[in-house]
Design an enzyme around this catalytic site. Structure first.
Site, PDB file in Angstrom:
ATOM      1  N   ASP A  72       0.688  -1.302   0.068  1.00  0.00           N
ATOM      2  CA  ASP A  72      -0.174  -0.071  -0.005  1.00  0.00           C
ATOM      3  C   ASP A  72       0.825   1.172   0.057  1.00  0.00           C
ATOM      4  O   ASP A  72       1.484   1.439   1.124  1.00  0.00           O
ATOM      5  CB  ASP A  72      -0.892  -0.098   1.203  1.00  0.00           C
ATOM      6  CG  ASP A  72      -1.776   1.189   1.414  1.00  0.00           C
ATOM      7  OD1 ASP A  72      -1.995   1.653   0.195  1.00  0.00           O
ATOM      8  OD2 ASP A  72      -2.122   1.640   2.544  1.00  0.00           O
ATOM      9  N   ASP A 261      -2.025   5.467  -5.401  1.00  0.00           N
ATOM     10  CA  ASP A 261      -2.275   4.627  -4.289  1.00  0.00           C
ATOM     11  C   ASP A 261      -2.697   3.339  -4.504  1.00  0.00           C
ATOM     12  O   ASP A 261      -3.647   3.083  -5.299  1.00  0.00           O
ATOM     13  CB  ASP A 261      -3.569   5.447  -3.571  1.00  0.00           C
ATOM     14  CG  ASP A 261      -3.839   4.581  -2.276  1.00  0.00           C
ATOM     15  OD1 ASP A 261      -3.061   3.637  -1.762  1.00  0.00           O
ATOM     16  OD2 ASP A 261      -4.910   4.759  -1.658  1.00  0.00           O
TER      17      ASP A 261
END
Length: 395
Positions: A72, A261
């Protein structure tokens, strides 16, 4: 469910943090019993879960304890469940047993904090700080500080198909000095593509992968377009404008920001701009003008990174709708667009800590039309030529 009242380790303080992006949408849709991902040297294979969640394999401890984690770029901590976690959010997952590892140690950060409480877009985690041997793939191993969670909220953690989270954002998002995986990687020597870079190739129909130590040229269908990071927190870059069919629409005044992201399934942006874009696209609810919709582009200099209608629209038997969500992130990080899964499937993204900068190249998917892929990176209308080559990040 509450984080209050948990007994703390004697003499240590508690760090508190809010993660804005991760699990901003409910994770309940991500139910899966997918098998563990296979490892290929420095390249970590990731399996697809309902086309919205990608995860891979790593291990902690001596002997190694395996975990599935989501990689992430929108958060900054490594989090796995602890052996002592008995709440429903931890129940389905592998758990880290510090007592079973000969290299485990309890640590504190520079503020004397030895535990943490983190809130996400949906959900909460609390846990203690440890250091242990971390391995990604077969050959990439180093000592890392991380959070062993003794509480994880039922939503979303009970339903997610991975055990934990490996945050690959900047130090600003981490629990303190020594807790940032990207900095740990940058301090290492001997990675084949250089210790400052990692990259993502995301796909629906083939194995996705994250590569530590550079990128795989065979995954690229174009030259690389580099953009310097403007805010060292998320991997956040500036865009000059938003385009329709490569034509600028004067929506940004040179002030738009984008966070790339890998931990989110969505495309999102400031509510005022999303409303304007939806109105300007003017997609019909019955899909009657779907084939006439424009490419939606994001301008970096005189280069445009394009999304096709199928990337920014939801199309089903019940109709069509604009799929870019409204998400208002307050200053200083916001306002900001979020480039999640639909964007990542179109472009290989390369993250260079040394500059820092993010590189974008069209992803080479098996069976994809080469000419159509090349059109995803274009010049601003009127500037002439094709997208530029750039072999290193902009200074």
């Amino acid at each position: 469910w509450t984080l209050r009242g948990r007994r703390q380790r004697q003499g240590s303080r508690v760090a508190r943090r809010h993660e804005t992006l991760l699990f901003a949408r409910t994770a309940a849709k991500h139910r899966s019993s997918a098998q563990a991902a296979a490892k290929m040297g420095m390249v970590e294979q990731m399996k697809l879960v309902h086309k919205t969640a990608y995860w891979g394999q790593m291990s902690l401890g001596t002997p190694p304890q395996p975990f599935k984690v989501i990689f992430d770029t929108g958060s900054g901590n490594l989090i796995v469940p602890a052996a002592g976690c008995t709440v429903p959010g931890c129940a389905p997952h592998k758990k880290y047993d510090s007592k079973a590892s000969t290299t485990s140690s309890f640590v504190t950060n520079e503020k004397g904090e030895g535990s943490s409480e983190i809130t996400f877009g949906t959900g909460q985690v609390s846990g203690d700080f440890y250091k242990d041997k971390l391995c990604i793939g077969d050959n990439l191993c180093f000592d890392a500080n991380f959070i062993a969670a003794n509480k994880m909220s039922t939503e979303p953690f009970r339903e997610i198909p991975f055990d934990g989270i490996m945050g690959l954002g900047f130090k600003d998002l981490s629990m303190g000095n020594g807790f940032n995986i990207v900095d740990d990687l940058s301090s290492m020597a001997g990675l084949p593509g250089g210790n400052s870079q990692f990259s993502f190739f995301v796909s629906d129909g083939e194995d996705s992968e994250v590569t530590f130590g550079g990128y795989r040229p065979e995954r690229l269908a174009s030259d690389i377009v580099w953009a310097p990071v403007k805010v060292e927190s998320w991997w956040q870059v500036a865009i000059d404008d938003i385009t329709f069919n490569n034509e600028p629409k004067n929506l940004c005044n040179g002030a738009c920001q984008v966070a790339v992201d890998t931990g989110t399934s969505m495309l999102a942006g400031p509510s005022d701009l999303v409303d304007k874009l939806s109105s300007m696209v003017d997609a019909k609810d019955d899909c009657s003008n779907f084939d006439e919709l424009p490419t939606l582009g994001f301008q970096i200099g005189d280069t445009v990174l394009n999304l096709r209608p199928e990337d920014y629209m939801d199309k089903s038997s019940s109709g069509c709708s604009f799929s870019i969500m409204s998400l208002d992130v307050p200053p200083p990080k916001g306002p900001v667009f979020i480039f999640g899964d639909p964007f990542l499937r179109r472009f290989v993204t390369i993250y260079d800590r040394s500059k820092p900068a993010v590189g974008f190249a069209v992803a080479r998917h098996s069976g994809a039309d080469a000419a159509a892929a090349a059109s995803l990176i274009s010049k601003v209308r009127g500037s002439g030529g094709s997208a530029p080559a750039s072999s290193s990040p902009a200074e």
